[in-house]
Scaffold this motif. Structure first.
Motif, PDB file in Angstrom:
ATOM      1  N   CYS A  58       0.814  -1.508  -0.070  1.00 18.98           N
ATOM      2  CA  CYS A  58       0.031   0.035   0.063  1.00 18.98           C
ATOM      3  C   CYS A  58       0.882   1.288   0.067  1.00 18.98           C
ATOM      4  CB  CYS A  58      -0.915   0.149   1.254  1.00 18.98           C
ATOM      5  SG  CYS A  58      -2.201  -1.355   1.076  1.00 18.98           S
ATOM      6  N   HIS A  59       1.789   1.363   0.750  1.00 19.40           N
ATOM      7  CA  HIS A  59       2.523   2.454   1.097  1.00 19.40           C
ATOM      8  C   HIS A  59       3.872   2.648  -0.141  1.00 19.40           C
ATOM      9  CE1 HIS A  59       0.907   4.210   4.603  1.00 19.40           C
ATOM     10  NE2 HIS A  59       0.900   3.112   5.069  1.00 19.40           N
ATOM     11  N   SER A  65       3.348   6.135  -2.245  1.00 21.03           N
ATOM     12  CA  SER A  65       2.224   5.182  -2.479  1.00 21.03           C
ATOM     13  C   SER A  65       1.486   5.702  -3.826  1.00 21.03           C
ATOM     14  CB  SER A  65       1.199   5.591  -1.265  1.00 21.03           C
ATOM     15  OG  SER A  65      -0.019   5.103  -1.747  1.00 21.03           O
TER      16      SER A  65
END
Length: 186
Positions: A58-59, A65
């Motif tokens: 996700c990051h 991101s």
């Protein structure tokens, strides 16, 4: 040797071979079962490895991101060490608190994020997280119905007191077109 004796000898040899192969298979199976049920070897995992496996999806692998509702960590996360509340906020986030890591490993991941990816700790509070601190945070996880509103409050204080970038307030903005994104297919 009569035909009957020859057949009996062949049967005996086949029987012995089957017994031997059965014993070998049982030994191999027993060896495999021991291997399958043995504890996996304890390979030390680096904080970066744990971050990549648990947070990088996700990051971003380098803290950048591509999802518009997931904040960048690169060159920004260190600002969360600016105030006691922002430090606590970062350490008590639900996905952080419930990570399947030991307190020590989780402290290492937080420190990797804050000091390596974050790059800019600008406060006397910029000391590494400890496993004891993580254990205390886990005993009191963040409980907020609107996590985005709480983040805006905490980051607003960081912008005002610690010269955190104003852009940290609006991470939930579109980041441009991403090929294959659902919105693009409509």
């Amino acid at each position: 040797m009569t035909a009957m004796a020859a057949r009996m000898a062949v049967r005996a040899l086949i029987g012995a071979a089957l017994l031997a192969s059965g014993a070998y298979a049982a030994m191999a199976r027993s060896s495999q079962e021991d291997t399958l049920h043995a504890a996996p070897p304890a390979f030390p995992r680096s904080a970066r490895s744990n971050f990549v496996e648990r947070c990088g999806g996700c990051h971003g692998l380098e803290g950048r991101s591509v999802a518009r509702n997931v904040p960048d960590l690169a060159a920004r996360a260190g600002f969360f060490l600016c105030t006691p509340e922002s430090r606590s906020f970062a350490g008590r986030l639900p996905n952080v608190m419930f990570a399947r890591l030991s307190d020590e490993d989780l402290a290492d991941v937080l420190n990797y994020v804050m000091f390596d990816l974050g790059e800019t700790p600008t406060s006397k509070l910029a000391k590494p997280y400890t496993s004891q601190e993580v254990a205390a945070y886990r005993a009191n996880p963040l409980s907020v119905t609107d996590l985005h509103a709480k983040r805006r409050e905490v980051v607003g204080e960081m912008v005002a007191r610690c010269q955190a970038p104003q852009a940290m307030l609006d991470y939930n903005r579109p980041r441009g077109r991403i090929p294959g994104r659902v919105e693009e297919m409509k």
